[in-house]
Scaffold this motif. Sequence first.
Motif, mmCIF file in Angstrom:
data_model
loop_
_atom_site.group_PDB
_atom_site.id
_atom_site.type_symbol
_atom_site.label_atom_id
_atom_site.label_comp_id
_atom_site.label_asym_id
_atom_site.label_seq_id
_atom_site.Cartn_x
_atom_site.Cartn_y
_atom_site.Cartn_z
ATOM 1 N N UNK A 1 0.833 -1.211 0.000
ATOM 2 C CA UNK A 1 0.000 0.000 0.000
ATOM 3 C C UNK A 1 0.868 1.262 0.000
ATOM 4 N N UNK A 2 1.942 1.240 0.801
ATOM 5 C CA UNK A 2 2.857 2.383 0.850
ATOM 6 C C UNK A 2 3.562 2.554 -0.495
ATOM 7 N N UNK A 3 3.955 1.445 -1.106
ATOM 8 C CA UNK A 3 4.567 1.484 -2.434
ATOM 9 C C UNK A 3 3.604 2.117 -3.424
ATOM 10 N N UNK A 4 2.342 1.750 -3.348
ATOM 11 C CA UNK A 4 1.302 2.309 -4.225
ATOM 12 C C UNK A 4 1.211 3.825 -4.031
ATOM 13 N N UNK A 5 1.293 4.265 -2.779
ATOM 14 C CA UNK A 5 1.235 5.694 -2.473
ATOM 15 C C UNK A 5 2.427 6.434 -3.086
ATOM 16 N N UNK A 6 3.612 5.849 -2.947
ATOM 17 C CA UNK A 6 4.809 6.509 -3.460
ATOM 18 C C UNK A 6 4.896 6.462 -4.982
ATOM 19 N N UNK A 7 4.422 5.374 -5.554
ATOM 20 C CA UNK A 7 4.494 5.199 -7.008
ATOM 21 C C UNK A 7 3.119 5.380 -7.632
ATOM 22 N N UNK A 8 2.446 6.440 -7.246
ATOM 23 C CA UNK A 8 1.090 6.756 -7.661
ATOM 24 C C UNK A 8 0.934 6.802 -9.177
ATOM 25 N N UNK B 1 2.322 4.773 -11.361
ATOM 26 C CA UNK B 1 2.403 3.463 -12.008
ATOM 27 C C UNK B 1 1.030 2.838 -12.198
ATOM 28 N N UNK B 2 0.863 2.073 -13.247
ATOM 29 C CA UNK B 2 -0.368 1.278 -13.367
ATOM 30 C C UNK B 2 -0.416 0.257 -12.217
ATOM 31 N N UNK B 3 -1.597 -0.008 -11.728
ATOM 32 C CA UNK B 3 -1.793 -0.900 -10.575
ATOM 33 C C UNK B 3 -1.075 -2.250 -10.701
ATOM 34 N N UNK B 4 -1.086 -2.910 -11.848
ATOM 35 C CA UNK B 4 -0.421 -4.218 -11.931
ATOM 36 C C UNK B 4 1.095 -4.179 -11.689
ATOM 37 N N UNK B 5 1.702 -3.000 -11.753
ATOM 38 C CA UNK B 5 3.147 -2.897 -11.550
ATOM 39 C C UNK B 5 3.542 -2.648 -10.097
ATOM 40 N N UNK C 1 7.077 -3.937 -8.179
ATOM 41 C CA UNK C 1 8.015 -2.934 -7.697
ATOM 42 C C UNK C 1 8.274 -3.090 -6.206
ATOM 43 N N UNK C 2 7.262 -3.444 -5.438
ATOM 44 C CA UNK C 2 7.454 -3.685 -4.002
ATOM 45 C C UNK C 2 8.413 -4.848 -3.782
ATOM 46 N N UNK C 3 8.223 -5.918 -4.546
ATOM 47 C CA UNK C 3 9.119 -7.074 -4.440
ATOM 48 C C UNK C 3 10.519 -6.736 -4.933
ATOM 49 N N UNK C 4 10.620 -5.967 -5.999
ATOM 50 C CA UNK C 4 11.931 -5.582 -6.533
ATOM 51 C C UNK C 4 12.713 -4.778 -5.501
ATOM 52 N N UNK D 1 5.709 11.677 -3.513
ATOM 53 C CA UNK D 1 4.518 10.929 -3.121
ATOM 54 C C UNK D 1 3.857 11.428 -1.850
ATOM 55 N N UNK D 2 4.685 11.868 -0.888
ATOM 56 C CA UNK D 2 4.122 12.250 0.413
ATOM 57 C C UNK D 2 4.641 13.582 0.931
#
Length: 145
Positions: free
Chosen positions: A56-63, A65-69, A73-76, A115-116
């Motif tokens: 969720x935090x990754x999603x916030x920072x990488x707003x 990016x398309x959702x499937x990525x 990216x979190x795993x990377x 992002x924040x």
Amino acid sequence: MNSPSPRHNRLTRLALWFVRLALAASFLSAVADRFGLWGAVGTGEVAWGSFPPFVDYTRLLLWFLPEPLVLPFAWTATILEILLAIGLVIGFQLRYIAFASSLLLLTFALAMTFGTGPEGPLSFSVWTASAAALLLATHPQLQQN
């Protein structure tokens, strides 16, 4: 120009090791947090407590990016932090590992800033860690294994 004293050289080697271990510990601590090894959210200084809040935090920072990525990216980021920490500790290709650490931390600092806002990366010393890794990568006394 005078050459550095043996004492100065020892202190420099100690400082280089200190930076390596501090960066490695920071990477591994963040990974430990996202896998709940420091406890649940709300326990002490735990930020995520498990992987889904980190995503969720990754999603916030990488707003942007398309959702499937977001999950890849979190795993990377997680895998890179583990590999870079190991490289910093064992000293394998240290200049490259330190430079990659600096770039990864710079990426984190920029993503956090955009992002924040600027307070997070400043308070968590992400900019400082990136600069320390860059200094490590470029230090003339760094011994390459």
